[in-house]
Enzyme design. Structure first.
Site, PDB file in Angstrom:
ATOM      1  N   ARG A 226       0.860  -1.189   0.000  1.00 22.71           N
ATOM      2  CA  ARG A 226       0.000   0.000   0.000  1.00 22.71           C
ATOM      3  C   ARG A 226       0.897   1.240   0.000  1.00 22.71           C
ATOM      4  O   ARG A 226       1.973   1.251   0.634  1.00 22.71           O
ATOM      5  CB  ARG A 226      -0.903   0.040   1.243  1.00 22.71           C
ATOM      6  CG  ARG A 226      -2.102  -0.886   1.177  1.00 22.71           C
ATOM      7  CD  ARG A 226      -3.140  -0.430   0.146  1.00 22.71           C
ATOM      8  NE  ARG A 226      -4.331  -1.256   0.113  1.00 22.71           N
ATOM      9  CZ  ARG A 226      -4.557  -2.244  -0.766  1.00 22.71           C
ATOM     10  NH1 ARG A 226      -3.654  -2.558  -1.676  1.00 22.71           N
ATOM     11  NH2 ARG A 226      -5.699  -2.910  -0.746  1.00 22.71           N
ATOM     12  N   HIS A 274      -1.312  -0.258  -9.921  1.00 25.50           N
ATOM     13  CA  HIS A 274      -2.069  -1.104  -8.978  1.00 25.50           C
ATOM     14  C   HIS A 274      -2.619  -2.348  -9.697  1.00 25.50           C
ATOM     15  O   HIS A 274      -3.821  -2.637  -9.639  1.00 25.50           O
ATOM     16  CB  HIS A 274      -3.198  -0.317  -8.293  1.00 25.50           C
ATOM     17  CG  HIS A 274      -3.629  -0.953  -6.989  1.00 25.50           C
ATOM     18  ND1 HIS A 274      -4.010  -0.239  -5.878  1.00 25.50           N
ATOM     19  CD2 HIS A 274      -3.722  -2.247  -6.624  1.00 25.50           C
ATOM     20  CE1 HIS A 274      -4.338  -1.069  -4.899  1.00 25.50           C
ATOM     21  NE2 HIS A 274      -4.158  -2.311  -5.341  1.00 25.50           N
TER      22      HIS A 274
HETATM   23  P1  NAP Z   1      -2.182 -10.542   5.773  1.00 30.81           P
HETATM   24  O1  NAP Z   1      -2.306 -12.017   5.518  1.00 30.81           O
HETATM   25  O2  NAP Z   1      -3.136  -9.887   6.689  1.00 30.81           O
HETATM   26  O3  NAP Z   1      -0.682 -10.302   6.263  1.00 30.81           O
HETATM   27  C1  NAP Z   1      -0.252  -9.087   6.759  1.00 30.81           C
HETATM   28  C2  NAP Z   1       1.142  -9.255   7.322  1.00 30.81           C
HETATM   29  O4  NAP Z   1       1.611  -7.978   7.772  1.00 30.81           O
HETATM   30  C3  NAP Z   1       1.195 -10.204   8.526  1.00 30.81           C
HETATM   31  O5  NAP Z   1       2.370 -10.981   8.497  1.00 30.81           O
HETATM   32  C4  NAP Z   1       1.243  -9.230   9.704  1.00 30.81           C
HETATM   33  O6  NAP Z   1       1.888  -9.729  10.863  1.00 30.81           O
HETATM   34  C5  NAP Z   1       2.075  -8.118   9.120  1.00 30.81           C
HETATM   35  N1  NAP Z   1       1.884  -6.882   9.870  1.00 30.81           N
HETATM   36  C6  NAP Z   1       0.735  -6.197  10.090  1.00 30.81           C
HETATM   37  N2  NAP Z   1       0.978  -5.128  10.882  1.00 30.81           N
HETATM   38  C7  NAP Z   1       2.289  -5.149  11.171  1.00 30.81           C
HETATM   39  C8  NAP Z   1       3.142  -4.335  11.966  1.00 30.81           C
HETATM   40  N3  NAP Z   1       2.676  -3.264  12.628  1.00 30.81           N
HETATM   41  N4  NAP Z   1       4.462  -4.666  12.059  1.00 30.81           N
HETATM   42  C9  NAP Z   1       4.947  -5.755  11.410  1.00 30.81           C
HETATM   43  N5  NAP Z   1       4.191  -6.574  10.642  1.00 30.81           N
HETATM   44  C10 NAP Z   1       2.887  -6.269  10.532  1.00 30.81           C
HETATM   45  O7  NAP Z   1      -2.259  -9.736   4.397  1.00 30.81           O
HETATM   46  P2  NAP Z   1      -1.986 -10.273   2.906  1.00 30.81           P
HETATM   47  O8  NAP Z   1      -3.138 -11.034   2.396  1.00 30.81           O
HETATM   48  O9  NAP Z   1      -0.644 -10.925   2.883  1.00 30.81           O
HETATM   49  O10 NAP Z   1      -1.935  -8.886   2.128  1.00 30.81           O
HETATM   50  C11 NAP Z   1      -0.981  -7.885   2.452  1.00 30.81           C
HETATM   51  C12 NAP Z   1      -1.352  -6.580   1.779  1.00 30.81           C
HETATM   52  O11 NAP Z   1      -1.109  -6.659   0.372  1.00 30.81           O
HETATM   53  C13 NAP Z   1      -2.842  -6.225   1.844  1.00 30.81           C
HETATM   54  O12 NAP Z   1      -3.169  -5.639   3.091  1.00 30.81           O
HETATM   55  C14 NAP Z   1      -2.972  -5.245   0.720  1.00 30.81           C
HETATM   56  O13 NAP Z   1      -2.727  -3.963   1.214  1.00 30.81           O
HETATM   57  C15 NAP Z   1      -1.860  -5.638  -0.255  1.00 30.81           C
HETATM   58  N6  NAP Z   1      -2.364  -6.137  -1.552  1.00 30.81           N
HETATM   59  C16 NAP Z   1      -2.002  -5.487  -2.684  1.00 30.81           C
HETATM   60  C17 NAP Z   1      -2.444  -5.945  -3.915  1.00 30.81           C
HETATM   61  C18 NAP Z   1      -2.015  -5.283  -5.197  1.00 30.81           C
HETATM   62  O14 NAP Z   1      -2.516  -5.604  -6.263  1.00 30.81           O
HETATM   63  N7  NAP Z   1      -1.093  -4.349  -5.148  1.00 30.81           N
HETATM   64  C19 NAP Z   1      -3.269  -7.072  -3.995  1.00 30.81           C
HETATM   65  C20 NAP Z   1      -3.617  -7.716  -2.808  1.00 30.81           C
HETATM   66  C21 NAP Z   1      -3.167  -7.243  -1.589  1.00 30.81           C
HETATM   67  P3  NAP Z   1       1.312 -11.006  11.665  1.00 30.81           P
HETATM   68  O15 NAP Z   1       1.629 -12.198  10.775  1.00 30.81           O
HETATM   69  O16 NAP Z   1       2.081 -11.015  12.909  1.00 30.81           O
HETATM   70  O17 NAP Z   1      -0.163 -10.786  11.825  1.00 30.81           O
END
Ligand code: NAP
Length: 311
Positions: A226, A274
């Site tokens: 993001r 994006h």
């Molecule tokens: P997720 O499964 O919720 O994983 C988020 C990760 O971030 C987890 O490992 C979490 O830690 C970590 N995290 C959250 N807050 C943190 C902090 N304060 N300090 C350190 N680590 C932290 O999310 P996901 O499905 O992998 O997706 C990640 C992001 O990718 C989404 O939120 C979205 O913004 C982005 N995305 C982008 C696209 C695109 O096309 N560009 C598409 C899809 C998603 P824990 O494991 O300890 O909970």
């Protein structure tokens, strides 16, 4: 009594999702009604995208859950009227696979120095030695669904991968760190750093002047997470000084990226609009319907958003 499901994403998405959703729902054997318009007080589930017209959930008095079609929930998680269980999208065959492809593709571009041969208007025959192996440390900030899959794919290619998360984790093929010290250690070791964190108050400006300075000189930054994860002006300074050799950015604080934003014209920035990964209706529909099936069977829902953590 039938299960009433409201599809409340952007109107253009209905044509893509209606058939995959009906196919998946038919397979459950549930008696259901699926529509883009239902009386609010009859709705059991909302299949949702945060850019939907539905922003006030108060009229949905018998709502059991809201099922998000997006992985990112920052535009909905703080909605005070959304009080029922709220699940986010995890779509291994679509969204996750797409992100693995975008991340490995752009990491390999920088690792192999592909631009030197792809963009060669003077037809130079300059044989720079290719990297001997994938012995280039990679750091993944965010070890969730996407970060873990991308880290493991890069690890299988031979890259040493360190991942950073909020809570302690153990993942095959990845050195896992957490907390403030863990971030510093991850960055010190990352010649390629990849941001796959959610946008929460705690993650904004994770890459700033201080943390960018921890990277080895000439590191590469990939941001498919993001826009607010990076302090834009600190990144531009790091690019100008050579501290960061190149940034490949898919997400921005304002989207579409304004035409006068310096990222567009910076020679060391690649902008992708994006598109790193998108939900793919057939697999995303199955993921959403699995949660409806679970809820109707009294089983716990998958991938619930933790409202306190914000993701
Ligand atoms: P997720 O499964 O919720 O994983 C988020 C990760 O971030 C987890 O490992 C979490 O830690 C970590 N995290 C959250 N807050 C943190 C902090 N304060 N300090 C350190 N680590 C932290 O999310 P996901 O499905 O992998 O997706 C990640 C992001 O990718 C989404 O939120 C979205 O913004 C982005 N995305 C982008 C696209 C695109 O096309 N560009 C598409 C899809 C998603 P824990 O494991 O300890 O909970």
């Amino acid at each position: 009594m039938s299960v009433n499901i409201l599809f409340a994403a952007h109107a253009t998405r209905w044509a893509d999702y209606e058939t995959p959703l009906r196919n998946a729902l038919n397979d459950t054997g549930l008696d259901y009604r699926l529509a883009t318009d239902l009386p609010a007080d009859s709705v059991d589930y909302i299949i949702y995208a945060p850019n939907s017209e539905v922003q006030d959930f108060t009229p949905f008095t018998r709502l059991k859950a809201v099922l998000n079609l997006w992985a990112g929930v920052e535009d909905a998680v703080g909605n005070p009227t959304l009080t029922v269980p709220f699940a986010r999208m995890v779509d291994d065959a679509g969204l996750t696979q797409g992100m693995v492809e975008w991340v490995t593709g752009h990491a390999l571009r920088h690792h192999l120095g592909m631009d030197a041969h792809i963009v060669n208007p003077d037809h130079q025959w300059s044989a720079k030695a290719p990297p001997v192996s994938a012995d280039r440390p990679v750091g993944i900030l965010g070890l969730g669904e996407l970060g873990t899959a991308c880290g493991q794919a890069l690890s299988r290619l031979g890259f040493p991968v360190t991942g950073w998360s909020r809570t302690a984790k153990s993942v095959d093929g990845i050195t896992c760190l957490h907390g403030a010290d863990g971030l510093r250690e991850t960055l010190r070791n990352s010649q390629i750093v990849i941001l796959l964190l959610p946008d929460t108050p705690a993650t904004q400006n994770t890459l700033n002047a201080e943390t960018l300075a921890l990277l080895p000189h000439g590191a590469f930054v990939l941001n498919p997470g993001r826009g607010p994860l990076i302090d834009d002006s600190a990144l531009l300074d790091a690019l100008d000084s050579g501290q960061v050799a190149h940034a490949t950015l898919d997400v921005f604080r304002t989207e579409p990226l304004p035409r006068d934003h310096p990222f567009w014209s910076h020679p060391s920035v690649t902008v992708t609009p994006h598109i790193a990964s998108q939900t793919r209706p057939p697999s995303a529909a199955r993921a959403v319907v699995e949660n409806i099936r679970r809820s109707e069977a009294g089983e716990p829902l998958l991938h619930l958003v933790d409202r306190d953590a914000g993701y």
